[in-house]
Design a protein around this motif. Structure first.
Motif, short mmCIF file in Angstrom:
data_model
loop_
_atom_site.label_atom_id
_atom_site.label_comp_id
_atom_site.label_asym_id
_atom_site.label_seq_id
_atom_site.Cartn_x
_atom_site.Cartn_y
_atom_site.Cartn_z
N VAL A 20 -6.34 -2.86 -3.72
CA VAL A 20 -6.23 -4.40 -3.85
C VAL A 20 -5.26 -4.58 -1.88
CG1 VAL A 20 -5.33 -6.45 -4.20
CG2 VAL A 20 -6.72 -5.34 -5.66
N ALA A 21 -4.02 -3.98 -1.80
CA ALA A 21 -3.53 -4.04 -0.68
C ALA A 21 -4.40 -3.63 1.23
CB ALA A 21 -2.36 -2.74 -0.37
N GLU A 22 -4.98 -2.40 0.59
CA GLU A 22 -6.18 -2.20 1.18
C GLU A 22 -7.42 -2.89 2.06
OE1 GLU A 22 -9.49 1.07 2.18
OE2 GLU A 22 -8.48 1.72 0.61
N ALA A 23 -7.46 -3.66 0.97
CA ALA A 23 -8.91 -4.61 0.93
C ALA A 23 -7.98 -5.53 1.83
CB ALA A 23 -9.36 -5.27 -0.45
N SER A 24 -6.67 -6.50 1.32
CA SER A 24 -6.08 -7.55 2.19
C SER A 24 -5.99 -6.40 3.65
CB SER A 24 -4.67 -7.70 0.96
OG SER A 24 -5.24 -7.97 -0.30
N ILE A 25 -5.79 -5.72 3.64
CA ILE A 25 -5.55 -5.49 5.35
C ILE A 25 -6.52 -5.65 5.88
CG2 ILE A 25 -4.17 -3.52 6.59
CD1 ILE A 25 -3.04 -2.53 3.96
N GLY A 26 -7.36 -5.19 5.34
CA GLY A 26 -9.07 -5.10 6.36
C GLY A 26 -9.41 -6.93 6.42
N TYR A 66 0.41 -1.47 -0.10
CA TYR A 66 -0.16 -0.07 -0.15
C TYR A 66 0.56 1.59 -0.12
CZ TYR A 66 -3.35 3.41 1.64
OH TYR A 66 -4.01 4.17 1.65
N ASP A 67 1.53 1.17 0.61
CA ASP A 67 2.70 2.19 0.99
C ASP A 67 2.95 2.45 -0.57
OD1 ASP A 67 1.95 2.78 2.85
OD2 ASP A 67 3.63 2.11 4.53
N TYR A 88 -9.81 5.35 -2.03
CA TYR A 88 -10.79 4.90 -2.26
C TYR A 88 -10.84 4.31 -0.36
CZ TYR A 88 -11.95 4.54 -7.20
OH TYR A 88 -12.19 4.82 -8.50
N ASN A 89 -11.96 4.18 0.36
CA ASN A 89 -12.02 3.60 0.83
C ASN A 89 -12.98 1.97 0.89
OD1 ASN A 89 -12.36 2.31 3.96
ND2 ASN A 89 -13.71 3.96 4.75
N ILE A 90 -12.32 1.40 0.13
CA ILE A 90 -12.39 0.01 -0.43
C ILE A 90 -13.54 -0.99 0.67
CG2 ILE A 90 -10.32 -1.92 0.24
CD1 ILE A 90 -12.31 -1.17 -3.68
N ASN A 91 -12.95 -1.18 1.52
CA ASN A 91 -13.51 -2.03 2.61
C ASN A 91 -15.05 -1.33 3.08
OD1 ASN A 91 -11.51 -3.63 3.45
ND2 ASN A 91 -10.48 -1.50 4.82
N ASP A 92 -15.69 -0.49 2.22
CA ASP A 92 -16.92 0.00 2.40
C ASP A 92 -17.76 -0.94 1.53
OD1 ASP A 92 -16.31 1.82 4.53
OD2 ASP A 92 -16.40 3.28 3.61
N ASN A 93 -17.06 -1.61 0.53
CA ASN A 93 -18.40 -2.30 -0.84
C ASN A 93 -18.81 -2.85 0.06
OD1 ASN A 93 -17.72 -4.07 -3.20
ND2 ASN A 93 -17.99 -2.42 -3.95
N GLY A 94 -20.02 -3.42 -0.33
CA GLY A 94 -21.05 -4.14 0.42
C GLY A 94 -19.91 -5.24 -0.08
#
Length: 449
Positions: free
Chosen positions: A332-338, A237-238, A254-260
């Protein structure tokens, strides 16, 4: 209602009129054919040279969770990857050196830009349903056509190699920072555990304590793996954020983790991670049940990457291909972290249930288990990050390229130019002559009628 009578043509009379004006009719046909023939021989010759290349997935050359995540982000489908490469081959970075070489010493005003050069001198196509790209270049001589085709591919490979090395170097740099932190944490935890063991003389735990440690160890390994995934994904991500900042991208965050849909897949990943911990308490990693569960988890992680890439594709279509890929990496990194963080929370909750049963043991035994658990988790995190860093160093050393040349640029036969197509031009001239001649005969027919 009156109907207009359609005018009919007497073909016999039309033929007679044509014969009466045969000199003019013949002259028109011969003239047009002659003009076409002269044009065919006057037009400059043009030659074509083709290079055949094949795209290949970097995921086969990279290991670890972070590498799989990067491959999913940059190559969510063969088609999109191939299309990106085709567009990059028309970029200024690839074409400007070729244009400068071809137009050296010539009038600068006649020098085309990359877009104009690509339009007039290149035909880059993908064979449908494959990962093959044909780079066909046009030139005034066989040597020029071969040179353009070859250098388009060579310059693209150089650009890709440089980008790959830059990304890998930056990733290694970010990982090294996290490795130093993990090493210090691991050393501190190991020292605390060793000090406690010496102080309380708990070097060889009894059978009851061994059983409790075995129960906790499966959770510890899973927690350590999930924390390693978070740190590696954070490095990805960095890197993406850093490179987007360098390009001064106007793309939104993108706050991708908010996606349903992403939340739904993440929930399935969490459930599968918890299921795997339970299975690993009973079986080894080579057990078919564990292997099947791991494969299902890998599939879910792939689904997560593809869904995130699709969201970015639909929301950032106006960006250029380089920024798009960086944005995908970031998302994708953000989603993987979440997903890893949610999985860790769920596994810790299960571990807490086990530790409630362990709390009935004497305080010294409980503290022993906790310190041992902490030491093992932090040691595993450190080991995993070192392995990931080494894999990226190997990747950098290999100077991996995403395409490989199948057929080198050919040297066209000087006697067989691709253009002008003389027979076709003459045939077109003849056809135009016949049409004009027919129109002339029809005009004469109406006048005499």
């Amino acid at each position: 209602m009156d109907l207009e009578k359609e005018e009919s043509i007497d073909l016999g009379k039309l033929w007679q009129v044509t014969k009466e004006h045969k000199k003019v009719v013949g002259g028109i046909i011969v003239g047009c054919t002659a003009i076409a023939t002269i044009t065919a021989f006057v037009l400059p010759k043009q030659y074509e040279s083709t290079t055949l290349v094949q795209t290949r997935s970097t995921s086969k050359e990279m290991g670890g969770q972070a590498a799989a995540m990067l491959a999913a982000a940059t190559g969510s489908s063969t088609a999109s990857l191939t299309n990106n490469y085709m567009e990059l081959m028309k970029s200024r970075t690839v074409l400007d050196p070729i244009i400068d070489e071809l137009y050296e010493g010539k009038d600068p005003e006649k020098k085309p830009d990359a877009a104009g050069f690509a339009k007039s001198n290149l035909d880059i196509k993908n064979t449908k349903g494959t990962n093959l790209i044909t780079v066909t270049a046009k030139g005034k001589t066989p040597e020029e056509a071969q040179q353009i085709s070859k250098e388009v591919v060579d310059n693209f490979l150089t650009m890709q190699t440089n980008n790959s090395q830059q990304t890998q170097s930056l990733l290694v740099q970010f990982l090294n920072g996290r490795i130093e932190e993990a090493k210090q944490d691991s050393d501190d935890a190991a020292q605390k555990f060793a000090d406690f063991s010496r102080e309380h003389k708990l070097y060889s735990p009894d059978d009851q304590l061994k059983q409790a440690i075995t129960q906790v160890s499966a959770y510890d390994k899973s927690i350590a793996d999930l924390q390693s995934q978070q740190k590696a994904a954070q490095a990805q991500y960095d890197v993406a954020t850093n490179k987007l900042g360098q390009q001064k991208s106007g793309s939104k965050a993108y706050n991708i983790n908010d996606n349903g849909t992403v939340q739904s897949i993440r929930g399935q990943i969490v459930a599968k991670e918890v299921e795997l911990v339970g299975l690993r308490q009973k079986y080894t990693d080579n057990n078919p049940t564990v292997i099947a569960a791991q494969q299902q988890l890998n599939q879910l992680q792939g689904d997560l990457s593809r869904e995130v890439s699709a969201v970015v594709d639909s929301s950032a279509a106006s960006l250029n291909s380089a920024q798009m890929e960086l944005l995908k990496n970031q998302a994708v990194a953000e989603a993987s972290i979440g997903a890893a963080k949610a999985s860790e929370d769920a596994v810790r909750a299960k571990k807490d249930e086990i530790e409630q049963d362990i709390s009935k043991y004497p305080d010294e035994m409980v503290t022993y288990i906790q310190l041992k658990s902490d030491a093992e988790i932090k040691k595993t995190i450190y080991t995993n990050l070192v392995q990931q860093c080494e894999q990226n160093k190997i990747q950098e050393a290999m100077e991996s390229m995403d395409i490989q040349v199948i057929d080198e640029a050919n040297l066209p036969d000087e006697k067989k130019p691709s253009a002008p197509k003389k027979k076709l031009i003459v045939a077109i001239g003849l056809a135009i002559g016949c049409i004009i001649a027919f129109g002339y005969s029809l005009l004469m027919y109406k006048r005499e009628g």
